[in-house]
Design a protein around this motif. Sequence first.
Motif, PDB file in Angstrom:
ATOM      1  N   LEU A  85      10.823 -14.716  -1.657  1.00 45.79           N
ATOM      2  CA  LEU A  85      11.004 -13.700  -2.693  1.00 45.79           C
ATOM      3  C   LEU A  85       9.694 -12.981  -2.982  1.00 45.79           C
ATOM      4  O   LEU A  85       9.624 -11.744  -2.977  1.00 45.79           O
ATOM      5  N   GLN A  86       8.633 -13.759  -3.232  1.00 44.03           N
ATOM      6  CA  GLN A  86       7.344 -13.158  -3.561  1.00 44.03           C
ATOM      7  C   GLN A  86       6.797 -12.347  -2.387  1.00 44.03           C
ATOM      8  O   GLN A  86       6.307 -11.230  -2.548  1.00 44.03           O
ATOM      9  N   GLU A  87       6.885 -12.923  -1.183  1.00 40.36           N
ATOM     10  CA  GLU A  87       6.340 -12.234  -0.011  1.00 40.36           C
ATOM     11  C   GLU A  87       7.120 -10.959   0.298  1.00 40.36           C
ATOM     12  O   GLU A  87       6.530  -9.954   0.697  1.00 40.36           O
ATOM     13  N   SER A  88       8.424 -10.992   0.118  1.00 46.09           N
ATOM     14  CA  SER A  88       9.227  -9.806   0.449  1.00 46.09           C
ATOM     15  C   SER A  88       8.889  -8.643  -0.475  1.00 46.09           C
ATOM     16  O   SER A  88       8.809  -7.487  -0.031  1.00 46.09           O
ATOM     17  N   TYR A  89       8.673  -8.945  -1.752  1.00 41.79           N
ATOM     18  CA  TYR A  89       8.276  -7.867  -2.677  1.00 41.79           C
ATOM     19  C   TYR A  89       6.863  -7.378  -2.367  1.00 41.79           C
ATOM     20  O   TYR A  89       6.575  -6.180  -2.454  1.00 41.79           O
ATOM     21  N   ALA A  90       5.969  -8.296  -2.007  1.00 41.33           N
ATOM     22  CA  ALA A  90       4.613  -7.883  -1.640  1.00 41.33           C
ATOM     23  C   ALA A  90       4.639  -6.975  -0.416  1.00 41.33           C
ATOM     24  O   ALA A  90       3.919  -5.974  -0.355  1.00 41.33           O
ATOM     25  N   GLU A  91       5.489  -7.305   0.557  1.00 45.19           N
ATOM     26  CA  GLU A  91       5.600  -6.485   1.767  1.00 45.19           C
ATOM     27  C   GLU A  91       6.106  -5.079   1.444  1.00 45.19           C
ATOM     28  O   GLU A  91       5.783  -4.121   2.144  1.00 45.19           O
ATOM     29  N   GLN A  92       6.901  -4.967   0.368  1.00 46.98           N
ATOM     30  CA  GLN A  92       7.411  -3.663  -0.054  1.00 46.98           C
ATOM     31  C   GLN A  92       6.379  -2.865  -0.855  1.00 46.98           C
ATOM     32  O   GLN A  92       6.636  -1.717  -1.211  1.00 46.98           O
ATOM     33  N   TYR A 132      -2.237 -11.340  -0.497  1.00 38.48           N
ATOM     34  CA  TYR A 132      -1.906  -9.990  -0.970  1.00 38.48           C
ATOM     35  C   TYR A 132      -2.617  -9.702  -2.295  1.00 38.48           C
ATOM     36  O   TYR A 132      -3.158  -8.614  -2.508  1.00 38.48           O
ATOM     37  N   ILE A 133      -2.604 -10.703  -3.183  1.00 42.90           N
ATOM     38  CA  ILE A 133      -3.192 -10.522  -4.511  1.00 42.90           C
ATOM     39  C   ILE A 133      -4.716 -10.503  -4.446  1.00 42.90           C
ATOM     40  O   ILE A 133      -5.363  -9.584  -4.953  1.00 42.90           O
ATOM     41  N   MET A 134      -5.313 -11.499  -3.794  1.00 40.82           N
ATOM     42  CA  MET A 134      -6.762 -11.658  -3.848  1.00 40.82           C
ATOM     43  C   MET A 134      -7.514 -10.676  -2.963  1.00 40.82           C
ATOM     44  O   MET A 134      -8.717 -10.498  -3.106  1.00 40.82           O
ATOM     45  N   ASN A 135      -6.800 -10.006  -2.060  1.00 46.57           N
ATOM     46  CA  ASN A 135      -7.409  -8.940  -1.267  1.00 46.57           C
ATOM     47  C   ASN A 135      -7.059  -7.555  -1.825  1.00 46.57           C
ATOM     48  O   ASN A 135      -7.365  -6.542  -1.198  1.00 46.57           O
ATOM     49  N   ASP A 136      -6.404  -7.532  -2.992  1.00 47.20           N
ATOM     50  CA  ASP A 136      -5.998  -6.273  -3.634  1.00 47.20           C
ATOM     51  C   ASP A 136      -5.160  -5.402  -2.704  1.00 47.20           C
ATOM     52  O   ASP A 136      -5.247  -4.175  -2.714  1.00 47.20           O
ATOM     53  N   LYS A 137      -4.321  -6.064  -1.897  1.00 46.70           N
ATOM     54  CA  LYS A 137      -3.414  -5.295  -1.049  1.00 46.70           C
ATOM     55  C   LYS A 137      -2.336  -4.628  -1.892  1.00 46.70           C
ATOM     56  O   LYS A 137      -1.771  -3.601  -1.503  1.00 46.70           O
ATOM     57  N   VAL A 138      -2.015  -5.242  -3.029  1.00 45.59           N
ATOM     58  CA  VAL A 138      -1.034  -4.691  -3.969  1.00 45.59           C
ATOM     59  C   VAL A 138      -1.685  -4.604  -5.355  1.00 45.59           C
ATOM     60  O   VAL A 138      -2.747  -5.186  -5.600  1.00 45.59           O
ATOM     61  N   CYS A 139      -1.036  -3.883  -6.247  1.00 42.85           N
ATOM     62  CA  CYS A 139      -1.514  -3.803  -7.632  1.00 42.85           C
ATOM     63  C   CYS A 139      -0.946  -4.983  -8.419  1.00 42.85           C
ATOM     64  O   CYS A 139       0.244  -5.282  -8.322  1.00 42.85           O
TER      65      CYS A 139
END
Length: 411
Positions: A85-92, A132-139
Amino acid sequence: MEQQNIEKYAQLVLQKGVNIQKNQPLVINAPIEGAYFVREMAKQAYAFGAKEVHVNWSDDTLTYLTYKHANEEVFQVYPKWKVMLQESYAEQGAAFVSIHATDPDLLQDVDSTRIAEANKSAGIALKTYREYIMNDKVCWTVISIPTTGWAKKIFPHVSEEEAMEKLWQEITRMVRVDKEDPITAWDAHNDLLKKANEYLNEKQYEKLILKAEGTNLEVGLPKNHIWAGGAAISEDGTVFNPNMPTEEVFTAPHKYNVNGVVSSTKPLNYGGNVIDDFQLTFKDGMVVDYQAQKGEEVLKHLLESDDGAKRLGELALVPHESPISQSGLIFYNTLFDENASCHIALGKAYPTNVARGPEMDEEALDKHGINDSMVHVDFMIGSAEMNIDGVTADGEVEPIFKDGTWAVTFE
């Protein structure tokens, strides 16, 4: 809490926290006790054009019951569907809001081994999402709202209703929602933190020397390290604020070059347990000795999470006169307490704290002194007595902090 301020806070989190974009999914991790605030956030997010709002609910009572009575294997395996769930939203490219507001004493009578197992299994399973979070790939942003157990911990001598209202007042002041225009107030605050970052980044100190009662610590810094704090920029160029409130500027220590002794100055709420009045001794970057007046067994489990948990992943500077410090309160909530005090973190470092870090693999990051771990746990070491010197490449020693506050000015 007035409805007007709830609306202002929700708008602030969406605009300055994650800077929600049109047709972007929003994921909110929230306590069920804060459903009224989450609903307001969802309403505002859709008004800003969000594609979808998904909420991951948590409940302190159910969490406690699970830790007390669930089968042991529940804590040893993190559910794959939660990872997906978390990864799929991050990928989006979703934006993530986490509302951190648990009762600090929630798990004080729970076997700390069960908590350690749960933290370890989650840490391993969520490794990709955490990148995703710690590399600031997403907000992403971490905020808080009052919950009954937390409010009563801070204000034990008043009614639940009054404790909730007092905590709301503190939070709205510290996130600048009490200002007529919180957005403008945050822009000015971010600008001040940016100037501090620019000053330290230009200096490129080889190490910092921290001294206060119970602390005498030398912290080496990686070559081409980067100080950050305040606003950040995501992989797609969106400006956001990872923490609200925030008063810190921070960087990554060199994982193999930390030596000396450091003492905590505020309690650490870790996994529903409080660790307090503790001291760590470092040699060549690793904790080689430790002691705690309260929660020593919990601290032991934290340090044994993995090899990286015994090394530092963050060093943050916060002046003692910060609004949170001046409140005179202990919040038993890392989001607030860390922004009242200079602090360091055990565990994973942010790759963004070294030049080209997000592009490096684990081996390259290690060569640059950037720590890796499944945990990242901040604890407070600052006080009005804290003095910090920076040592330049040619060995010159320059004061950075004097008596708990900046010894330099930023142009």
